[in-house]
Design a protein around this motif. Sequence first.
Motif, mmCIF file in Angstrom:
data_model
loop_
_atom_site.group_PDB
_atom_site.id
_atom_site.type_symbol
_atom_site.label_atom_id
_atom_site.label_comp_id
_atom_site.label_asym_id
_atom_site.label_seq_id
_atom_site.Cartn_x
_atom_site.Cartn_y
_atom_site.Cartn_z
ATOM 1 N N GLU A 116 4.496 2.536 -4.688
ATOM 2 C CA GLU A 116 4.027 2.076 -3.323
ATOM 3 C C GLU A 116 5.385 1.688 -2.823
ATOM 4 O O GLU A 116 5.915 0.714 -3.196
ATOM 5 C CB GLU A 116 3.055 0.851 -3.226
ATOM 6 N N VAL A 150 7.199 0.318 0.772
ATOM 7 C CA VAL A 150 7.082 -0.335 1.972
ATOM 8 C C VAL A 150 8.572 -0.587 2.728
ATOM 9 O O VAL A 150 9.337 -1.044 2.205
ATOM 10 C CB VAL A 150 6.405 -1.829 1.791
ATOM 11 N N ARG A 166 3.656 2.092 5.017
ATOM 12 C CA ARG A 166 3.486 2.161 3.580
ATOM 13 C C ARG A 166 2.854 3.402 3.173
ATOM 14 O O ARG A 166 2.352 4.039 3.843
ATOM 15 C CB ARG A 166 2.310 1.079 3.390
#
Length: 274
Positions: free
Chosen positions: A209, A211, A221
Amino acid sequence: MSDHDQLLVIVDPVARRSDGESVRIAKDVLSAGAEAKICLPDSPEEFSRALSRRGSRRPVVVGDDRALLRTVTLLHRDRTLARGALSVVPVGAPESLGLARSLGVPQGPVVAARAVVDGVARRMDLLVDDSDGVVLGGVRIGAEAPVPAPPPHTVWDTCRTLVRTLARVPAQGGTRTHRLRVEVDGVRLRDLDEPVESVTLRSLGGVAEVVVRPPGAPPVRVEARTLTVSGPLFRYDADSRTSPPLTRRTWTVREDAWALTLPAPLLPAEEAEP
């Protein structure tokens, strides 16, 4: 006795010096619950040698986050990390055990040692960078990972302060921003002319992930297998360590790359007990 019950317990020298009583308790619990060979290395070289000669024994490191990270790094570079589960008994100052705690390792020598003997192996992802370094937690660049800097008093301190300054561009409102090129799976997500406040990365079930936080805008994101960050000199924070200045770094997610012994899940009847 099965291979699972044969342990190689490597006690980090820092743990022996900082909390000998917890080390003694951990050794007693481990020796009572399994066939444990205790190793007391006095240097990183002896630590590495003991680990490489473990044979079929399951490695158990008694020490802080640095000892845990050193062990994973050595096993990864020996290409034996996936061969079996690793166990850890956290011993050290509370602020040096945050990584182990975040991975689900219980705190305290008794409960942690019992989890080594009675726990179960849980597969975990690993972040590997292009210098063959490993990250167990997450990566942070920017505002979420401030780099502490003492007042400069030598030429080297002054140079380090200048490097940090060059990697940041002030934005409106005084927010520090960074000019970085951010690429996920080879696709450009942010370029040098688009300042960012921070970039974070963590493994999330086989993917990463990512960000990206632009100044004055909602965070972006995305999920990806690789992240590449490049640009002027920057630093990143990973596993409570700060990198040296660099201009490019790529991280790749390795799904289920290693296993850590953690407490076995409680059965419903056990959860109901007072």
